[in-house]
Design a protein around this motif. Structure first.
Motif, PDB file in Angstrom:
ATOM      1  N   LYS A   6      57.151  34.878  68.511  1.00  0.00           N
ATOM      2  CA  LYS A   6      56.332  36.058  68.240  1.00  0.00           C
ATOM      3  C   LYS A   6      54.912  35.648  67.841  1.00  0.00           C
ATOM      4  N   HIS A   7      54.804  34.636  66.992  1.00  0.00           N
ATOM      5  CA  HIS A   7      53.485  34.148  66.568  1.00  0.00           C
ATOM      6  C   HIS A   7      52.664  33.688  67.769  1.00  0.00           C
ATOM      7  N   TRP A   8      53.257  32.856  68.630  1.00  0.00           N
ATOM      8  CA  TRP A   8      52.512  32.315  69.764  1.00  0.00           C
ATOM      9  C   TRP A   8      52.235  33.365  70.828  1.00  0.00           C
ATOM     10  N   ARG A   9      53.132  34.332  70.964  1.00  0.00           N
ATOM     11  CA  ARG A   9      52.859  35.445  71.878  1.00  0.00           C
ATOM     12  C   ARG A   9      51.650  36.230  71.382  1.00  0.00           C
ATOM     13  N   THR A  10      51.615  36.516  70.083  1.00  0.00           N
ATOM     14  CA  THR A  10      50.488  37.242  69.495  1.00  0.00           C
ATOM     15  C   THR A  10      49.197  36.454  69.652  1.00  0.00           C
ATOM     16  N   TRP A  11      49.246  35.148  69.398  1.00  0.00           N
ATOM     17  CA  TRP A  11      48.056  34.312  69.547  1.00  0.00           C
ATOM     18  C   TRP A  11      47.540  34.385  70.981  1.00  0.00           C
ATOM     19  N   THR A  12      48.447  34.251  71.934  1.00  0.00           N
ATOM     20  CA  THR A  12      48.065  34.285  73.346  1.00  0.00           C
ATOM     21  C   THR A  12      47.456  35.631  73.719  1.00  0.00           C
ATOM     22  N   LEU A  13      48.066  36.708  73.268  1.00  0.00           N
ATOM     23  CA  LEU A  13      47.547  38.040  73.607  1.00  0.00           C
ATOM     24  C   LEU A  13      46.187  38.294  72.975  1.00  0.00           C
ATOM     25  N   ARG A  14      45.967  37.798  71.777  1.00  0.00           N
ATOM     26  CA  ARG A  14      44.649  37.969  71.147  1.00  0.00           C
ATOM     27  C   ARG A  14      43.579  37.169  71.889  1.00  0.00           C
ATOM     28  N   PHE A  15      43.922  35.967  72.313  1.00  0.00           N
ATOM     29  CA  PHE A  15      42.979  35.175  73.092  1.00  0.00           C
ATOM     30  C   PHE A  15      42.667  35.891  74.405  1.00  0.00           C
ATOM     31  N   LEU A  16      43.690  36.429  75.044  1.00  0.00           N
ATOM     32  CA  LEU A  16      43.470  37.165  76.292  1.00  0.00           C
ATOM     33  C   LEU A  16      42.652  38.430  76.058  1.00  0.00           C
ATOM     34  N   ALA A  17      42.837  39.073  74.907  1.00  0.00           N
ATOM     35  CA  ALA A  17      42.024  40.253  74.587  1.00  0.00           C
ATOM     36  C   ALA A  17      40.552  39.872  74.512  1.00  0.00           C
ATOM     37  N   LEU A  18      40.258  38.716  73.956  1.00  0.00           N
ATOM     38  CA  LEU A  18      38.875  38.239  73.912  1.00  0.00           C
ATOM     39  C   LEU A  18      38.363  37.976  75.324  1.00  0.00           C
ATOM     40  N   LEU A  19      39.155  37.313  76.146  1.00  0.00           N
ATOM     41  CA  LEU A  19      38.735  37.022  77.521  1.00  0.00           C
ATOM     42  C   LEU A  19      38.578  38.292  78.353  1.00  0.00           C
ATOM     43  N   ALA A  20      39.359  39.324  78.057  1.00  0.00           N
ATOM     44  CA  ALA A  20      39.345  40.560  78.835  1.00  0.00           C
ATOM     45  C   ALA A  20      38.275  41.545  78.385  1.00  0.00           C
ATOM     46  N   ALA A  21      37.730  41.353  77.202  1.00  0.00           N
ATOM     47  CA  ALA A  21      36.763  42.309  76.644  1.00  0.00           C
ATOM     48  C   ALA A  21      35.499  42.369  77.495  1.00  0.00           C
ATOM     49  N   ASP A  22      34.785  43.486  77.375  1.00  0.00           N
ATOM     50  CA  ASP A  22      33.500  43.616  78.040  1.00  0.00           C
ATOM     51  C   ASP A  22      32.527  42.580  77.482  1.00  0.00           C
ATOM     52  N   LEU A  23      31.562  42.184  78.301  1.00  0.00           N
ATOM     53  CA  LEU A  23      30.611  41.146  77.923  1.00  0.00           C
ATOM     54  C   LEU A  23      29.944  41.400  76.561  1.00  0.00           C
ATOM     55  N   PRO A  24      29.422  42.597  76.286  1.00  0.00           N
ATOM     56  CA  PRO A  24      28.781  42.793  74.976  1.00  0.00           C
ATOM     57  C   PRO A  24      29.743  42.587  73.794  1.00  0.00           C
ATOM     58  N   GLU A  25      31.000  42.998  73.976  1.00  0.00           N
ATOM     59  CA  GLU A  25      31.983  42.798  72.910  1.00  0.00           C
ATOM     60  C   GLU A  25      32.283  41.317  72.721  1.00  0.00           C
ATOM     61  N   GLN A  26      32.386  40.582  73.821  1.00  0.00           N
ATOM     62  CA  GLN A  26      32.637  39.147  73.728  1.00  0.00           C
ATOM     63  C   GLN A  26      31.485  38.455  72.999  1.00  0.00           C
ATOM     64  N   GLN A  27      30.272  38.782  73.401  1.00  0.00           N
ATOM     65  CA  GLN A  27      29.113  38.146  72.785  1.00  0.00           C
ATOM     66  C   GLN A  27      28.991  38.517  71.310  1.00  0.00           C
ATOM     67  N   ALA A  28      29.289  39.762  70.975  1.00  0.00           N
ATOM     68  CA  ALA A  28      29.243  40.165  69.565  1.00  0.00           C
ATOM     69  C   ALA A  28      30.314  39.433  68.768  1.00  0.00           C
ATOM     70  N   TRP A  29      31.492  39.280  69.336  1.00  0.00           N
ATOM     71  CA  TRP A  29      32.562  38.589  68.627  1.00  0.00           C
ATOM     72  C   TRP A  29      32.194  37.127  68.391  1.00  0.00           C
ATOM     73  N   LEU A  30      31.641  36.486  69.409  1.00  0.00           N
ATOM     74  CA  LEU A  30      31.260  35.083  69.263  1.00  0.00           C
ATOM     75  C   LEU A  30      30.047  34.922  68.349  1.00  0.00           C
ATOM     76  N   GLY A  31      29.159  35.932  68.360  1.00  0.00           N
ATOM     77  CA  GLY A  31      27.999  35.911  67.474  1.00  0.00           C
ATOM     78  C   GLY A  31      27.207  34.633  67.580  1.00  0.00           C
ATOM     79  N   GLU A  32      26.827  34.129  66.436  1.00  0.00           N
ATOM     80  CA  GLU A  32      26.012  32.922  66.384  1.00  0.00           C
ATOM     81  C   GLU A  32      26.829  31.638  66.291  1.00  0.00           C
ATOM     82  N   ARG A  33      28.122  31.752  66.414  1.00  0.00           N
ATOM     83  CA  ARG A  33      28.954  30.537  66.352  1.00  0.00           C
ATOM     84  C   ARG A  33      28.552  29.590  67.470  1.00  0.00           C
TER      85      ARG A  33
END
Length: 132
Positions: A6-33
């Motif tokens: 369950k933990h690794w499934r959740t981790w994978t789905l969250r990573f995929l949510a980041l990859l699937a997000a619209d470009l502005p959301e991805q860039q905002a999430w990554l921010g200045e990192r």
């Protein structure tokens, strides 16, 4: 489902949510990192290896695994020069990320509970992520 699965499934789905997000959301999430494209490549490869084990335990389907493998292949195809670029900058500049976004969205739409997933929680910046 096993708690580790369950933990690794959740981790994978969250990573995929980041990859699937619209470009502005991805860039905002990554921010200045200062995460590089290399980080994204390594995370995609890690997600693929996790999915192999989870597919063997029927948490994901073989189709899910094939999609993750396609994402890993697409990110692995980025040349060495691109890998040192900040991930947030590369998202807008390299059309490979459009392919990755489409693949990640396709994966998420095949889940039985087809609802939008939130982006992963932001982790406070690590001092090592900042240029000096």
């Amino acid at each position: 489902m096993d708690p580790n699965d369950k933990h690794w499934r959740t981790w994978t789905l969250r990573f995929l949510a980041l990859l699937a997000a619209d470009l502005p959301e991805q860039q905002a999430w990554l921010g200045e990192r200062r995460l590089t494209v290399q980080t994204a490549v390594e995370e995609a490869e890690f997600a693929c290896s996790i999915a192999e084990g989870l597919t063997g335990r029927a948490v994901f389907t073989p189709g899910h695994l094939r999609t993750l493998q396609a994402i890993a292949r697409r990110t692995s195809a980025l040349d060495a020069t691109a890998r040192t670029t900040r991930w947030a900058d590369s998202l807008a500049a390299d059309p490979a990320w459009d392919d990755v976004r489409t693949l990640a969205r396709g994966f998420l739409h095949t889940l039985p509970d087809d609802r939008p997933l939130p982006l992963p929680r932001r982790i406070p910046p690590n001092p090592g992520d900042w240029s000096t």
